[in-house]
Scaffold this motif. Structure first.
Motif, mmCIF file in Angstrom:
data_model
loop_
_atom_site.group_PDB
_atom_site.id
_atom_site.type_symbol
_atom_site.label_atom_id
_atom_site.label_comp_id
_atom_site.label_asym_id
_atom_site.label_seq_id
_atom_site.Cartn_x
_atom_site.Cartn_y
_atom_site.Cartn_z
ATOM 1 N N GLY A 179 -6.417 7.562 -11.618
ATOM 2 C CA GLY A 179 -6.811 8.962 -11.794
ATOM 3 C C GLY A 179 -8.016 9.357 -10.964
ATOM 4 N N TYR A 180 -8.826 8.360 -10.520
ATOM 5 C CA TYR A 180 -10.003 8.637 -9.693
ATOM 6 C C TYR A 180 -9.871 8.015 -8.303
ATOM 7 C CZ TYR A 180 -11.841 9.420 -14.376
ATOM 8 O OH TYR A 180 -12.014 9.846 -15.668
ATOM 9 N N ARG A 181 -9.016 6.994 -8.219
ATOM 10 C CA ARG A 181 -8.819 6.321 -6.927
ATOM 11 C C ARG A 181 -7.428 5.706 -6.863
ATOM 12 N NH1 ARG A 181 -12.857 1.775 -8.615
ATOM 13 N NH2 ARG A 181 -12.095 1.433 -10.718
ATOM 14 N N LEU A 182 -7.048 5.370 -5.657
ATOM 15 C CA LEU A 182 -5.711 4.830 -5.389
ATOM 16 C C LEU A 182 -5.881 3.694 -4.395
ATOM 17 C CD1 LEU A 182 -2.465 5.275 -5.256
ATOM 18 C CD2 LEU A 182 -2.973 6.705 -3.307
ATOM 19 N N ALA A 183 -5.176 2.590 -4.608
ATOM 20 C CA ALA A 183 -5.227 1.469 -3.664
ATOM 21 C C ALA A 183 -3.804 1.034 -3.337
ATOM 22 C CB ALA A 183 -6.007 0.303 -4.264
ATOM 23 N N PHE A 247 5.735 5.976 -13.030
ATOM 24 C CA PHE A 247 4.516 5.752 -12.234
ATOM 25 C C PHE A 247 4.251 6.985 -11.372
ATOM 26 C CE2 PHE A 247 1.651 3.634 -9.239
ATOM 27 C CZ PHE A 247 0.996 2.726 -10.068
ATOM 28 N N LEU A 248 2.982 7.239 -11.098
ATOM 29 C CA LEU A 248 2.594 8.395 -10.284
ATOM 30 C C LEU A 248 3.349 8.429 -8.950
ATOM 31 C CD1 LEU A 248 0.214 10.657 -9.824
ATOM 32 C CD2 LEU A 248 -0.758 8.879 -8.380
ATOM 33 N N ASP A 249 3.761 9.612 -8.515
ATOM 34 C CA ASP A 249 4.326 9.767 -7.168
ATOM 35 C C ASP A 249 3.146 9.723 -6.196
ATOM 36 O OD1 ASP A 249 5.556 10.428 -4.822
ATOM 37 O OD2 ASP A 249 6.033 12.494 -5.372
ATOM 38 N N TYR A 250 2.743 8.493 -5.860
ATOM 39 C CA TYR A 250 1.491 8.313 -5.110
ATOM 40 C C TYR A 250 1.559 8.878 -3.694
ATOM 41 C CZ TYR A 250 3.782 4.350 -2.823
ATOM 42 O OH TYR A 250 4.650 3.572 -2.097
ATOM 43 N N ARG A 251 2.761 8.925 -3.124
ATOM 44 C CA ARG A 251 2.870 9.435 -1.746
ATOM 45 C C ARG A 251 2.419 10.895 -1.663
ATOM 46 N NH1 ARG A 251 7.011 5.763 -2.229
ATOM 47 N NH2 ARG A 251 7.177 4.216 -0.543
ATOM 48 N N GLY A 360 -4.412 -0.305 12.342
ATOM 49 C CA GLY A 360 -3.229 -0.489 11.495
ATOM 50 C C GLY A 360 -3.360 0.188 10.140
ATOM 51 N N ASP A 361 -2.460 -0.188 9.229
ATOM 52 C CA ASP A 361 -2.448 0.446 7.911
ATOM 53 C C ASP A 361 -2.054 -0.553 6.822
ATOM 54 O OD1 ASP A 361 0.148 0.038 8.628
ATOM 55 O OD2 ASP A 361 0.805 2.112 8.425
ATOM 56 N N ALA A 362 -2.607 -1.783 6.913
ATOM 57 C CA ALA A 362 -2.283 -2.825 5.922
ATOM 58 C C ALA A 362 -2.719 -2.397 4.526
ATOM 59 C CB ALA A 362 -2.952 -4.141 6.301
ATOM 60 N N PHE A 363 -3.831 -1.637 4.444
ATOM 61 C CA PHE A 363 -4.243 -1.107 3.149
ATOM 62 C C PHE A 363 -4.625 0.357 3.297
ATOM 63 C CE2 PHE A 363 -8.316 -2.709 4.878
ATOM 64 C CZ PHE A 363 -9.136 -1.603 4.696
ATOM 65 N N LEU A 364 -4.610 1.057 2.179
ATOM 66 C CA LEU A 364 -5.064 2.453 2.137
ATOM 67 C C LEU A 364 -5.723 2.663 0.772
ATOM 68 C CD1 LEU A 364 -3.081 5.646 3.132
ATOM 69 C CD2 LEU A 364 -4.370 5.557 1.014
ATOM 70 N N PHE A 365 -6.987 3.069 0.787
ATOM 71 C CA PHE A 365 -7.691 3.385 -0.451
ATOM 72 C C PHE A 365 -8.032 4.860 -0.454
ATOM 73 C CE2 PHE A 365 -9.762 -1.085 -0.040
ATOM 74 C CZ PHE A 365 -8.593 -1.688 -0.470
ATOM 75 N N LEU A 366 -7.824 5.519 -1.591
ATOM 76 C CA LEU A 366 -8.254 6.905 -1.775
ATOM 77 C C LEU A 366 -9.311 6.947 -2.852
ATOM 78 C CD1 LEU A 366 -5.180 9.344 -2.007
ATOM 79 C CD2 LEU A 366 -6.609 8.868 -0.036
ATOM 80 N N VAL A 367 -10.409 7.677 -2.583
ATOM 81 C CA VAL A 367 -11.444 7.878 -3.606
ATOM 82 C C VAL A 367 -11.621 9.378 -3.788
ATOM 83 C CG1 VAL A 367 -13.806 7.350 -4.339
ATOM 84 C CG2 VAL A 367 -12.601 5.759 -2.806
ATOM 85 N N LEU A 368 -11.436 9.849 -5.031
ATOM 86 C CA LEU A 368 -11.585 11.287 -5.287
ATOM 87 C C LEU A 368 -13.053 11.688 -5.278
ATOM 88 C CD1 LEU A 368 -8.585 11.201 -6.047
ATOM 89 C CD2 LEU A 368 -9.118 12.681 -7.975
ATOM 90 N N PRO A 369 -13.354 12.868 -4.716
ATOM 91 C CA PRO A 369 -14.755 13.299 -4.687
ATOM 92 C C PRO A 369 -15.208 13.845 -6.042
ATOM 93 C CG PRO A 369 -13.363 14.972 -3.694
ATOM 94 C CD PRO A 369 -12.458 13.836 -4.072
ATOM 95 N N VAL A 370 -16.534 13.951 -6.192
ATOM 96 C CA VAL A 370 -17.145 14.545 -7.384
ATOM 97 C C VAL A 370 -17.810 15.844 -6.932
ATOM 98 C CG1 VAL A 370 -18.898 14.203 -9.168
ATOM 99 C CG2 VAL A 370 -17.608 12.240 -8.306
ATOM 100 N N ARG A 371 -17.624 16.906 -7.717
ATOM 101 C CA ARG A 371 -18.263 18.180 -7.350
ATOM 102 C C ARG A 371 -19.787 18.025 -7.395
ATOM 103 N NH1 ARG A 371 -15.346 22.845 -6.949
ATOM 104 N NH2 ARG A 371 -13.176 22.704 -7.641
ATOM 105 N N LEU A 372 -20.456 18.503 -6.366
ATOM 106 C CA LEU A 372 -21.916 18.410 -6.307
ATOM 107 C C LEU A 372 -22.539 19.598 -7.010
ATOM 108 C CD1 LEU A 372 -22.167 17.232 -2.601
ATOM 109 C CD2 LEU A 372 -22.773 15.895 -4.603
#
Length: 372
Positions: A179-183, A247-251, A360-372
């Protein structure tokens, strides 16, 4: 039938300690069923079989033993583990009587402890109609390590407390989301394997990780049934239930484009975040403010304790972005990149940060931002 489970065997202390400490991790720490707080021991021809099982996760193994009488008993895992670790000699003799009282003898030490009849132990699930795949220990270890940090800790959506395995078209892909990040971690599978998708609980994968070695030649085999999965790792077998649900549709969550791309040294970014995080505590939470500008990344943070700022050089191309992040989520992603440099893609202050390998693209991490 009197004496049916009488047991008498001798084995080496070192092998017993290692086996007990590994299977103990699948034992229930608190259960209304006393047998589930124990380790099942079975003396068989030339070996002793050990099993820990909490109805969701089971770990079994067998070690060499000189067996005079075959039999079985359940012993309290915590007590048995404490005893065998402290035994003085290199060999251990285990005997049980018809009342399941078990004597543990080593050197000048002797313990007699009450056991539970082996018949009270629950049956382990049997994996039938399974599909299987074999991967090297090092590949499996790297893939789990780079995705397990993003598994959800809360049960709000139970399916996300596990990691999605997508196998097919010569690729093995692991996906975790909270919910806050994706790996996402992807590897080519040497064998042509049939397509399959399943979700393994994060807790089970944490135990798989501990059993895997750093040997590239060794293989771990995964046997996947409808409801359970078996991992065969050397002398150990780990069986886990699979999670069910959508599971979440992560794409759909991955931004398709980026207005800015950054190449920076992973160590520089980690150390900078660690420095400004010194003002953040459990009671004093605050986002880290990141400014990506020409050839520089500036970080700052302010809490009731004070204010901190830091910066380091990077190759930045695109429009400047000011964006906030939870320091722990940002650090978890950066520490799991396992590369000297990372490629970061941004698309404004409200879009997730995408972290990729330099090439390359062996891994992909997403981190959601926090409102400042």
């Amino acid at each position: 039938m009197k004496g049916v489970d009488i047991m008498n065997l001798t084995c080496t202390k070192q092998q017993l300690v290692e086996a007990v400490s590994n299977v103990q991790r699948a034992v229930s720490s608190k259960s209304s069923v006393p047998a589930l707080e124990g380790i099942l021991l079975k003396a068989r021809e030339g070996e002793i079989f050990l099993c820990g099982y909490d109805l969701e996760l089971g770990i079994t193994t067998a070690i060499e033993a000189s067996v005079e009488e075959t039999g079985a008993v359940i012993l309290n895992a915590r007590l048995f583990s404490d005893i065998v670790r402290r035994l003085p000699a290199d060999t251990v003799q285990l005997t049980t009587d018809e009342k399941d009282v078990t004597t543990i003898h080593s050197g000048n030490s002797e313990f007699s402890i009450a056991g539970i009849p082996a018949a009270e132990y629950p049956e382990l699930p049997v994996v039938t109609d399974e599909s299987s795949i074999a991967l090297s220990h090092t590949m499996m270890k790297g893939m789990i390590r780079q995705t397990i940090f993003a598994v959800a800790e809360s049960d709000a959506k139970p399916i996300h407390t596990g990691t999605l395995f997508e196998i097919g078209e010569g690729v093995v892909r692991l996906v975790s989301v909270d919910g806050y990040r994706l790996a996402i971690r992807e590897e080519k599978a040497a064998d042509a394997v049939e397509a399959m998708n399943f979700v393994v609980p994060g807790k089970s994968l944490g135990e798989v990780l501990k059993l895997l070695s750093d040997d590239e030649e060794s293989k771990v085999s995964l046997q996947v049934g409808r409801r359970h999965i078996l991992f065969n790792i050397g002398r150990y077998t780990l069986i886990s239930r699979l999670l069910e649900g959508e599971f979440l549709d992560y794409r759909a969550a991955i931004p398709a484009s980026a207005s800015m791309e950054v190449i920076c040294k992973t160590r520089d970014f980690i150390e900078s975040v660690e420095r400004v995080s010194l003002l953040i505590t459990d009671r004093m939470k605050s986002p880290i403010r990141c400014v990506f500008d020409t050839d520089e990344i500036s970080l700052s943070c302010s809490t009731a304790i004070g204010r901190a700022s830091d910066q380091f050089t990077a190759r930045v191309s695109g429009d400047p972005v000011e964006i906030g992040f939870n320091n722990r989520f940002l650090l978890d992603a950066l520490r799991n990149t396992e590369g000297d440099e990372v490629r970061i893609q941004l698309n404004g202050p409200l879009s997730p940060m995408k972290i990729l390998p330099r090439e390359g693209d062996a891994f992909l991490f997403l981190v959601l931002p926090v409102r400042l």
